[in-house]
Every structure is written in C-alpha cells, then in structure tokens.
Design a protein around this motif. Structure first.
Motif, short mmCIF file in Angstrom:
data_model
loop_
_atom_site.label_atom_id
_atom_site.label_comp_id
_atom_site.label_asym_id
_atom_site.label_seq_id
_atom_site.Cartn_x
_atom_site.Cartn_y
_atom_site.Cartn_z
N TYR A 177 0.84 -1.16 0.07
CA TYR A 177 0.01 -0.05 -0.11
C TYR A 177 0.80 1.10 -0.27
CZ TYR A 177 -3.78 -2.87 1.88
OH TYR A 177 -4.83 -4.04 2.02
N PRO A 178 0.41 2.32 -0.43
CA PRO A 178 0.99 3.75 -0.18
C PRO A 178 0.70 4.16 1.21
CG PRO A 178 -0.99 3.80 -1.82
CD PRO A 178 -0.76 2.57 -1.46
N TRP A 179 1.70 4.76 1.95
CA TRP A 179 1.44 5.16 3.14
C TRP A 179 0.27 6.07 3.29
CZ3 TRP A 179 1.81 4.62 8.11
CH2 TRP A 179 1.48 5.80 8.99
N PRO A 180 0.04 7.13 2.38
CA PRO A 180 -0.82 8.05 2.43
C PRO A 180 -2.34 7.44 2.58
CG PRO A 180 0.83 8.96 1.12
CD PRO A 180 1.24 7.50 1.21
N TYR A 181 -2.45 6.39 1.69
CA TYR A 181 -3.63 5.60 1.87
C TYR A 181 -3.91 4.85 3.02
CZ TYR A 181 -7.50 2.61 0.09
OH TYR A 181 -8.47 2.08 -0.30
N ALA A 182 -2.96 4.02 3.30
CA ALA A 182 -2.92 3.08 4.31
C ALA A 182 -2.91 3.54 5.68
CB ALA A 182 -2.03 1.78 4.15
N GLN A 183 -2.23 4.71 6.07
CA GLN A 183 -1.97 5.28 7.43
C GLN A 183 -3.22 5.15 8.24
OE1 GLN A 183 -1.29 9.80 7.76
NE2 GLN A 183 -1.98 10.00 5.73
N ARG A 184 -4.47 5.20 7.67
CA ARG A 184 -5.59 5.03 8.54
C ARG A 184 -5.56 3.84 9.37
NH1 ARG A 184 -9.76 8.23 9.05
NH2 ARG A 184 -11.84 7.40 10.12
N ALA A 185 -5.09 2.83 8.66
CA ALA A 185 -5.24 1.38 9.42
C ALA A 185 -3.86 1.28 10.30
CB ALA A 185 -5.17 0.29 8.32
N ALA A 186 -2.80 2.12 10.35
CA ALA A 186 -1.72 1.75 11.10
C ALA A 186 -2.08 1.65 12.29
CB ALA A 186 -0.64 2.75 10.57
N CYS A 187 -3.10 2.27 12.85
CA CYS A 187 -3.35 2.21 14.47
C CYS A 187 -3.78 1.04 15.16
CB CYS A 187 -4.34 3.48 14.77
SG CYS A 187 -5.94 3.01 13.97
N GLU A 188 -4.09 -0.02 13.93
CA GLU A 188 -4.07 -1.17 14.40
C GLU A 188 -3.13 -2.25 14.56
OE1 GLU A 188 -7.96 -2.99 12.62
OE2 GLU A 188 -8.93 -0.88 12.60
N ALA A 189 -2.15 -1.88 13.91
CA ALA A 189 -0.74 -2.67 14.09
C ALA A 189 -0.30 -2.66 15.51
CB ALA A 189 0.12 -2.18 13.01
N ASP A 190 0.22 -3.82 15.92
CA ASP A 190 0.86 -4.02 17.36
C ASP A 190 2.44 -3.75 17.11
OD1 ASP A 190 1.15 -6.52 16.29
OD2 ASP A 190 0.25 -7.50 17.80
N LEU A 191 2.85 -4.01 16.12
CA LEU A 191 4.42 -4.13 16.14
C LEU A 191 4.32 -3.17 14.67
CD1 LEU A 191 7.08 -6.16 16.46
CD2 LEU A 191 7.06 -5.25 14.31
N VAL A 192 5.54 -2.18 14.67
CA VAL A 192 5.85 -1.39 13.49
C VAL A 192 7.43 -1.55 13.23
CG1 VAL A 192 5.90 0.94 12.29
CG2 VAL A 192 4.06 0.36 13.98
N LEU A 193 7.60 -2.13 11.94
CA LEU A 193 9.26 -2.08 11.61
C LEU A 193 9.28 -0.91 10.83
CD1 LEU A 193 11.90 -3.17 11.27
CD2 LEU A 193 10.93 -4.87 9.73
N VAL A 194 10.15 0.05 11.05
CA VAL A 194 10.44 1.37 10.33
C VAL A 194 11.53 0.82 9.65
CG1 VAL A 194 10.89 3.74 10.49
CG2 VAL A 194 9.18 2.58 11.99
N VAL A 195 11.55 1.12 8.26
CA VAL A 195 12.96 0.89 7.57
C VAL A 195 13.13 2.10 6.53
CG1 VAL A 195 14.03 -0.57 5.55
CG2 VAL A 195 12.36 -1.57 7.10
N GLY A 196 13.97 2.95 7.00
CA GLY A 196 14.66 4.17 6.22
C GLY A 196 13.47 5.25 6.18
N ALA A 197 12.68 5.31 7.33
CA ALA A 197 11.74 6.40 7.29
C ALA A 197 12.15 7.32 8.74
CB ALA A 197 10.35 5.91 7.39
N ARG A 198 12.00 8.58 8.87
CA ARG A 198 12.14 9.46 9.67
C ARG A 198 10.62 9.66 10.20
NH1 ARG A 198 14.98 14.05 6.63
NH2 ARG A 198 13.87 13.33 4.83
N MET A 199 10.31 9.44 11.54
CA MET A 199 9.06 9.76 11.90
C MET A 199 8.96 11.29 12.16
SD MET A 199 7.45 6.81 12.38
CE MET A 199 8.01 6.57 10.54
N ASN A 200 8.27 11.85 10.89
CA ASN A 200 8.31 13.37 11.02
C ASN A 200 6.75 13.68 11.06
OD1 ASN A 200 7.64 12.70 8.39
ND2 ASN A 200 9.62 13.37 7.64
N MET A 201 6.64 14.70 10.60
CA MET A 201 5.08 15.13 10.42
C MET A 201 4.21 14.15 9.82
SD MET A 201 3.28 18.94 9.83
CE MET A 201 3.68 18.78 7.77
#
Length: 570
Positions: free
Chosen positions: A257-281
C-alpha cells in the motif's frame, strides 16, 4: 628520423574537460543546465562525450531536474547554474533535495576574482545562504585544486545519508588548464548487515506480534531491499511505502500500500518495523492516533539520527537495510512464520468503499479522484508517478498505485508547492536515458498536478518539449487554489484571493511545442490518455474537474490522504 613520442608532454587539460570527464565517469549521462555563456566550455566538453543536456528555464527547475534524475536513476544528479543570482533562485530546489536526501552536485560559476567588488555587501559565492542546508558548500580556490574539490563534492553528496553539494568556481577557471590528476570514480561503502543477535531479536518481536506492519521511506531505496521486503510481505506483513519507499513492494492489497492511503489502518498494528523512514510530521511523529499507544517499534536505518526521532524505539538497528532484511527473512522462514494480512484490508474497507462511492456518484463527470483512477486502470505496470499540489495529490493517492522501485516522487517532505514539476522533468530524463541505454521503450512518467501548483514552473513545459521527454502531465483544473478555497468557505463562509479562472493549459502546452488537449468527461479522459501514450514526447491533459469536488476532502475523513493534523475519529 622517427619522433620519440614518449617524450611528448600530455596536452594541458582544461578545468571544463576535467569536470566533463569526472561527470561521465560518475555514471551520469544527463546533465541539467540553465543556458549561459559561463558554462559554454563545460557544455561543449559534455556534448563531445555524448552527454544529454536538458536546458531548464529557471534555476529551481534546473536543480529540481537533477534531483528527479537522481531519484529515478539512483545516480548522482548534476546541475549547472550561475552563483550570483542563480543560487538565490535555486534555494527552493536545494531545500527540497536536502529534505529528500537526494545525491546531487550543483556546479555554480561566478565572477572571476578580478571582477569581484571589494565593497560588495554580500559574498558572491553565497555560502552563507547555502551552507546551513547542504552537505557540502565550497569554492574551488585554484584550477590546480579542482580535482580535490570536485571529488569531495561527489563524495559528500553520496556518502552516509545522501544530499546536495554545491561547488562554486570562478567562470574563468573553465578555460584554464589544471594539473589535477584523474581520479577513480567515488565509491561509497555500505554498512554491514545487523548482528546475528539483532536479527534474532527482530524475529522474536515479529513472532510475538499479531498485526505487524513495515513502513518504508526514501532511505529504504538506497539499498536493494525490494526482494527482501517482498519476501516479508509474502509472509503476511503489510508494507506501507512513502516517497521512494513506494514500489519496493508492489502496491497490491493486502500486503502492498501507499502510506498516505493506508495510514488510517496503522493504528491497528501492534508492531511497526520502520525501514529508512524518519518519524516526522508526515508519519504523525510515530505517535497516537496514527499508531497505537502500545505499539512496539523496531527501527532499521543507515543513520542513528533518524532512530528514536519523536517516538521511543524498543529495538534500534543501525545497519544496511538490504542485508539485514535478507537475514531477517531467512530467520522467519526457518520458523515457518506467517501472518494473515487480511486485517489491514478490512480496516481499509470503509475508505475503499468511500472512494468507490465518490467515483460512482460522479458518473461520467470528473472529480479530481477520477484522474488517479483512470491512470491506475490504463497505465502499464511499469509506470512512474509524480504528484504535486494539495487536493490533486490527495485524491491521486486514493486511486493510483506504483509497483516498481524508484517510481514515485512528490514535493514532500519540504512541501514547496510546484516543486514536483521539475522532479518529473528529471525523472522523465532519467527514464529516457535508461531506455536508450537498454534499447527499450521508455516507461510513461506521469505528473499529476493542480492548476495552482502547475503555475509555479509553467515554463518547464518548454523544457520537456525541447528535450522530447516521455512526460505526461495531467492538470486537475478546478479554476481555484482549491484547498485554500474550500478551507476558507468552511471556516468563514466565504473565500478571498483563491480564484484562478479557467485558463487553457492545453493551449499553453501546444504553444510550447508539446501536445495538449482538454477533457470534461471520463470517456474523453480515457481517450486522451490512450492518445498521449501512443505519442512520443510530452503531452498535457487539461482535466476540467468539478470546482466543488475538493470540498469533500475537508468534510469526509475517509477521503483525507495528505494530512496536516491528527486523523479525525481516531
């Protein structure tokens, strides 16, 4: 009598010849330049070596083209401008490239030392303006030191976290000889993979999770980690890509998925593997409500600076992403790891239904979302997408998907409106170069932009036409600064300074030597896309969308993809 050639001295190499050789040996076959006599010796030397020269119409357009080239090709982008007025004009593109961490070298010529006024109120090199934002900003002190400074600029642009470098040199240097010796092309060593213990810990955390996700961004594209990410997606871990992180895993539900579209479901994840992303705005700082407060985080990156930015990280991994993810996949495969990814598709069902309902309600009429829907349906799998504007980008995210690496760019994270048009120029030039080199047809490079954002670099239509680039521009034309208009109407009941009128952008494209057509229905849009894809060179489709179509983005949370605030209802 035979002449002893061994005693014949080598001809003196000029600085222009040295630079041309170094640019070519870096692997770059396309250079972006704003016309000017100051670069003529270098341009002649590049031309003699078969380098394509894309002539821009503005310094930000020229530097932005080099940025887009670097994003698409993975090679160093080169831009040629003048320093005095040019660097001030180029700052938008330099800031965009710096925020996006693009490897490019800007070569700026300035007055010879003998021309510089001693009482000038500012330094002609402009380093005080550029140095705070670039990885490297220097002036070559003499022709004989050109080699040191040129290779230092390339090294800085590519090593560690990439970024733009600026090399200033007096214009008279280009025709003067240099004793700089040829150097091997700059090679940047990569980090090793994660330690065995770290990989084991990553696998253990994933094994304990029921709903893991992977979030990727630009830095994930710096190493060849696509296959490893696809293997993890095959085990049921959804991958949500942003920026150049899109397309590393094909954006096909339920695992891509593209993050902008799927970000609405991210709150249901119990583990987040961040690869090469800065947790910015743009990622909600990694915090609630975009992510669950109790979600566990693993952060894999090539730079410690990004890890733990704004959000606590349970496991930090400073290592090469590709090597680490390959090892992680092998570990999980040995455990027969698998998760059911259907949860994320179910979480996104309301959004999908809302988008489908919106398009159905419009029938043959055109909403901004109609553009992305048509592109997703008609373009081949090998596609390159560039987005600009606000409403136009938002609604394109709702429908359009990318499936291959280095196939997406937009104006974020810096967010300067209009900046994506030069990026599209550069990506189209890189794609044309690759097609020539590989003896194949160029994949379509598509820019989706609003009529407001198009106006910032409108003259780059001329650049695309003169260079014959495989670029398709779709203008979501509502005759307004759409997102501002709807925001004012909702907040104040009226709007001011938001009307643009219905300009004929197709006619402007034709005036610049490209193909241009206006459409008002879905059938006309489909036909115009088919015609444009059958052509060579650039085309523009002026898509006359509903002037009130953008309002729903402000009132229906399910249709908000590009957010400047917390997700409503979470």
């Amino acid at each position: 009598m035979t002449k002893d050639l061994s005693s014949t001295p080598d001809p003196v190499q000029t600085c222009a010849e040295y630079l041309a050789r170094g640019i070519c040996e870096s692997g770059t076959e396309t250079v972006f330049a704003l016309a000017g006599a100051t670069h003529a010796p270098l341009l002649f030397a590049l031309e003699e070596r078969g380098v394509s020269i894309v002539g821009g119409r503005h310094e930000s357009g020229t530097v932005g083209g080099a940025d887009g080239y670097a994003r698409r090709s993975g090679r160093t982008g080169f831009a040629l401008i003048v320093a005095e007025q040019g660097l001030a004009n180029a700052m938008t593109a330099l800031m965009t490239a710096a925020q996006a961490e693009s490897p490019l070298v800007v070569i700026a010529t300035r007055f010879p030392d003998s021309w510089v006024e001693p009482s000038v109120p500012y330094a002609v090199d402009r380093h005080e303006m550029t140095a705070p934002y670039l990885k490297f900003s220097r002036t070559v002190p003499s022709p004989d030191r050109l080699g040191e400074y040129f290779h230092a600029a390339i090294k800085a642009a590519n090593e560690g976290v990439p970024g733009p470098a600026l090399l200033v040199l007096p214009l008279d240097f280009l025709t003067r000889g240099t004793t700089s010796a040829p150097r091997a092309p700059v090679t940047v060593p990569s980090l090793p993979g994660a330690h065995h213990e770290q990989v084991t810990a990553m696998a253990q955390m994933l094994a304990e999770a029921r709903r893991p996700i992977i979030v990727t961004d630009n830095r994930a594209a710096l190493s060849p980690c696509g296959e490893a990410l696809q293997a993890l997606a095959g085990m049921g871990i959804p991958v949500l890509g942003n920026g150049l992180g899109r397309g590393l895993v094909p954006e096909v539900a339920p695992t891509g998925y593209p993050w902008p579209y799927a970000q609405r479901a991210a709150c249901e994840a119990d583990l987040v593997l961040v690869v090469g992303a800065r947790m910015n705005m743009w990622f909600g700082y990694g915090l609630a409500p975009r992510f669950a407060p109790e979600a566990r985080f693993i952060h894999l990156d090539i730079s410690a600076e990004a890890i733990g930015r704004n959000v606590p990280v349970e496991l930090s991994v400073l290592a090469d992403p590709a090597r680490t993810l390959i090892a992680l996949g092998e570990n999980l495969k040995a455990q027969h790891f698998h998760r059911d990814p259907s949860w994320i598709a179910q979480a996104l069902d309301p959004r999908a239904a809302c988008v489908e309902g919106l398009l159905a309600d419009y029938g043959e009429d055109l909403h901004p979302a109609s553009i992305g829907a048509a592109l997703d349906r008609i373009l081949p799998r090998e596609r390159v997408l560039v987005c600009d504007g606000a409403d136009s980008m938002n609604f394109t995210h709702a429908c359009m998907r990318v499936h291959t690496p280095r196939s997406y760019a937009d104006l974020l994270p810096f967010g300067a409106m209009g900046a994506a048009f030069p990026l599209a120029i550069g990506m189209a030039a890189a794609e044309a170069e690759a097609a020539r080199r590989e003896a194949r047809d160029a994949a379509p490079v598509t820019l989706v932009t609003g009529d407001g954002s198009l106006g910032f670099f409108l003259a780059e239509l001329d650049t695309a036409a003169r260079a014959g680039l495989p670029l398709l521009v779709l203008v979501s034309n509502d005759g307004k600064w759409g997102t501002e208009y709807h925001g004012q109407k909702l907040a104040y009941g009226r709007a001011i300074n938001t009307d643009l009128g219905q300009s004929d952008y197709a006619a402007i494209a034709r005036a610049f030597g490209g193909h241009g057509v206006s459409v008002e229905t879905k059938g006309e849009l489909d036909a115009a896309l088919a015609e444009a894809l059958a052509r060579t060179g650039p085309s523009l489709i002026d898509v006359r969308v509903d002037p009130e179509g953008g309002r729903i983005r402000k009132t229906e949370p399910l249709l908000g993809m590009v957010l400047f605030e917390d997700i409503p209802g979470h």
